[in-house]
Design a protein around this motif. Structure first.
Motif, mmCIF file in Angstrom:
data_model
loop_
_atom_site.group_PDB
_atom_site.id
_atom_site.type_symbol
_atom_site.label_atom_id
_atom_site.label_comp_id
_atom_site.label_asym_id
_atom_site.label_seq_id
_atom_site.Cartn_x
_atom_site.Cartn_y
_atom_site.Cartn_z
ATOM 1 N N ALA A 1 -3.186 -1.094 9.153
ATOM 2 C CA ALA A 1 -2.462 -1.131 9.716
ATOM 3 C C ALA A 1 -1.945 -2.893 10.127
ATOM 4 O O ALA A 1 -2.467 -3.854 9.336
ATOM 5 C CB ALA A 1 -2.361 -1.636 11.699
ATOM 6 N N TYR A 2 -0.702 -3.171 9.772
ATOM 7 C CA TYR A 2 -0.297 -4.859 9.426
ATOM 8 C C TYR A 2 0.643 -5.109 10.611
ATOM 9 O O TYR A 2 1.565 -4.701 10.749
ATOM 10 C CB TYR A 2 0.196 -4.474 8.164
ATOM 11 C CG TYR A 2 0.779 -5.789 7.279
ATOM 12 C CD1 TYR A 2 0.004 -6.978 7.322
ATOM 13 C CD2 TYR A 2 1.364 -5.934 6.945
ATOM 14 C CE1 TYR A 2 -0.187 -7.845 6.316
ATOM 15 C CE2 TYR A 2 2.319 -7.546 5.850
ATOM 16 C CZ TYR A 2 1.064 -8.356 6.373
ATOM 17 O OH TYR A 2 1.448 -9.712 5.384
ATOM 18 N N LEU B 1 0.780 -0.980 0.146
ATOM 19 C CA LEU B 1 -0.409 0.100 -0.269
ATOM 20 C C LEU B 1 0.685 1.222 0.409
ATOM 21 O O LEU B 1 0.525 2.467 -0.854
ATOM 22 C CB LEU B 1 -0.829 0.473 1.379
ATOM 23 C CG LEU B 1 -2.072 0.960 1.457
ATOM 24 C CD1 LEU B 1 -3.298 0.377 -0.377
ATOM 25 C CD2 LEU B 1 -2.761 0.754 2.245
ATOM 26 N N GLY B 2 1.834 1.450 0.687
ATOM 27 C CA GLY B 2 2.756 1.947 0.884
ATOM 28 C C GLY B 2 2.663 3.022 1.845
ATOM 29 O O GLY B 2 3.554 4.045 2.028
ATOM 30 N N PRO C 1 -9.034 -4.986 -2.816
ATOM 31 C CA PRO C 1 -8.769 -5.648 -1.703
ATOM 32 C C PRO C 1 -6.865 -5.847 -2.322
ATOM 33 O O PRO C 1 -6.465 -5.794 -2.562
ATOM 34 C CB PRO C 1 -8.445 -7.789 -1.632
ATOM 35 C CG PRO C 1 -9.034 -7.605 -3.216
ATOM 36 C CD PRO C 1 -9.600 -6.027 -3.312
ATOM 37 N N VAL C 2 -6.467 -5.370 -1.066
ATOM 38 C CA VAL C 2 -5.076 -5.269 -0.556
ATOM 39 C C VAL C 2 -4.017 -6.516 -0.504
ATOM 40 O O VAL C 2 -3.275 -6.514 -1.424
ATOM 41 C CB VAL C 2 -4.319 -4.266 0.590
ATOM 42 C CG1 VAL C 2 -3.032 -4.128 0.676
ATOM 43 C CG2 VAL C 2 -4.210 -3.124 0.444
ATOM 44 N N TYR D 1 -2.903 4.725 4.342
ATOM 45 C CA TYR D 1 -4.122 5.150 3.728
ATOM 46 C C TYR D 1 -4.747 4.428 2.648
ATOM 47 O O TYR D 1 -3.157 3.977 1.820
ATOM 48 C CB TYR D 1 -4.553 6.442 2.849
ATOM 49 C CG TYR D 1 -3.784 7.509 4.364
ATOM 50 C CD1 TYR D 1 -5.590 8.101 5.552
ATOM 51 C CD2 TYR D 1 -2.864 8.536 4.211
ATOM 52 C CE1 TYR D 1 -4.829 8.502 6.004
ATOM 53 C CE2 TYR D 1 -3.015 9.236 5.661
ATOM 54 C CZ TYR D 1 -4.102 9.572 6.515
ATOM 55 O OH TYR D 1 -4.070 10.251 7.166
ATOM 56 N N GLN D 2 -5.401 4.089 2.500
ATOM 57 C CA GLN D 2 -6.914 3.675 0.449
ATOM 58 C C GLN D 2 -7.428 3.899 0.908
ATOM 59 O O GLN D 2 -8.766 4.667 1.530
ATOM 60 C CB GLN D 2 -6.764 1.864 0.523
ATOM 61 C CG GLN D 2 -7.604 1.300 -0.182
ATOM 62 C CD GLN D 2 -8.335 0.033 0.224
ATOM 63 O OE1 GLN D 2 -9.288 0.187 0.999
ATOM 64 N NE2 GLN D 2 -7.865 -1.218 -0.841
ATOM 65 N N LYS D 3 -7.558 5.135 -0.432
ATOM 66 C CA LYS D 3 -7.985 6.291 -0.617
ATOM 67 C C LYS D 3 -9.038 5.533 -1.273
ATOM 68 O O LYS D 3 -9.303 4.888 -1.927
ATOM 69 C CB LYS D 3 -7.350 7.286 -1.925
ATOM 70 C CG LYS D 3 -8.257 8.434 -2.741
ATOM 71 C CD LYS D 3 -7.323 8.508 -3.164
ATOM 72 C CE LYS D 3 -8.221 10.108 -3.945
ATOM 73 N NZ LYS D 3 -7.655 11.122 -5.336
#
Length: 339
Positions: free
Chosen positions: A112-113, A84-85, A198-199, A88-90
């Motif tokens: 968060a991961y 994702l970098g 989905p990420v 945030y996922q816009k």
């Protein structure tokens, strides 16, 4: 890790489920006990303050709440998915749509991961929405302390608990994604966006534990140590057994399945963010405290939260996620969305 067979009554039949009850270990105990009333209260008095202006989807108040959440993760040393970098996922304005002719601004899911050690490609998703409904025409703020400030701060404490275990050399076998979704109040839109973008592949998502309102009690349960659990056996008989075993070994709450009744008129199984996972065949459980007198009113304030009960419910979700993340076998998918 010790493997124990736990006997449970389910639908009137004696059944068994192989559960890796690793709850006696020091890493679990310390992590479990790191979920505290003091931290939950500190976070919630910020998330549900007037300063956040009711956290309406895409508003500056919601973005401010998001920055607070991310800042706390950075202090903990909890990061985001590399793909994702950022946290945030816009969720674009065009996807959010309009209401009464007004377009919503761009908004964000916050992720968060904690990466797993043995099966990092498999994922447990723990979710809650951090948006609410803003202000009324008179300028009064809907603080949304229970809806869903309580779920938001529970996720923060669960992330910290898993990160504490990682620091102690006991990172989960499977990865854990902490998913703060936006736009729940306008139709489960943030979680739908994640499910469509989905990420991590949904095929690799083992289960979703969704928290939406766990800080109060409804009238019929006042004074009880309880939580409603919705849909835990809809897609996986394992998930319900694991949640019950986690509760029996740790929190000892009354697990209320009232809203699993197929004839329940409120149909709550379909009304929170877990459903965007369930409709994609990901087993899901929804933790909920019921409809209370301040639901969607300007009086849903942090001083009305039962913080001890919020702590116990948060610990239950953590203990359930711990087992899901650390058991040897992935849970079965042996049901259908039929209610």
């Amino acid at each position: 890790m010790k493997k124990t067979f736990v006997l449970l009554f389910s639908a009137g039949l004696l059944t068994s489920c192989a559960v890796n009850l690793g709850y006696e270990g020091k890493a679990f105990k310390k992590s479990y006990e790191s979920i505290t009333v003091a931290d939950l209260k500190k976070h919630l008095y910020t998330i549900a303050s007037d300063e956040m202006e009711g956290r309406n989807t895409g508003s500056e108040g919601q973005k401010k709440a998001g920055r607070y959440i991310i800042g706390e993760y950075q202090k903990m040393g909890v990061s985001y998915p590399k793909a994702l970098g950022s946290f945030y996922q816009k969720v674009p304005s065009a996807y959010l749509g309009t209401r009464r002719g007004n377009a919503y601004p761009d908004s964000e899911n916050i992720l968060a991961y904690i990466e797993g050690t043995e099966k990092p490609e498999e994922l447990i998703v723990i979710s809650a929405h951090y948006d609410h409904v803003g202000k009324n025409a008179a300028g009064e703020v809907y603080n949304g302390a229970d809806d869903d400030g309580s779920g938001t701060v529970a996720l923060m404490e669960i992330a910290e608990a898993f990160n504490n275990a990682k620091k102690a050399g006991k990172a989960p076998k499977r990865s854990v994604l902490i998913l703060h979704v936006t736009a729940e109040e306008i139709g489960l839109v943030g979680s739908r966006y994640y499910s469509e973008n989905p990420v991590f592949p949904l095929a690799n998502t083992v289960a979703n534990l969704n928290i939406d309102m766990i800080g109060r009690s409804d009238k019929e349960n006042e004074g009880k140590n309880y939580v409603y659990v919705i849909g835990s056996d809809m897609l996986s008989t394992d998930l319900k057994k694991i949640n019950e075993a986690a509760n029996s070994a740790n929190t000892k709450l009354e697990l209320n399945y009232k809203y699993d009744d197929p004839n329940d008129p409120q149909r709550l199984y379909y009304r929170s963010d877990h459903y965007n996972f369930a409709k994609n065949n990901v087993p899901a459980a929804f933790f909920f405290d019921g409809i209370h007198e301040d639901y969607h009113k300007t009086t849903d304030d942090p001083e009305k939260i039962d913080y001890e009960l919020l702590k116990k419910r948060t610990q239950l979700v953590f203990a359930t996620a711990w087992e899901l993340a650390n058991r040897n076998e992935r849970i079965v998918v042996d049901g259908k969305n039929t209610r």
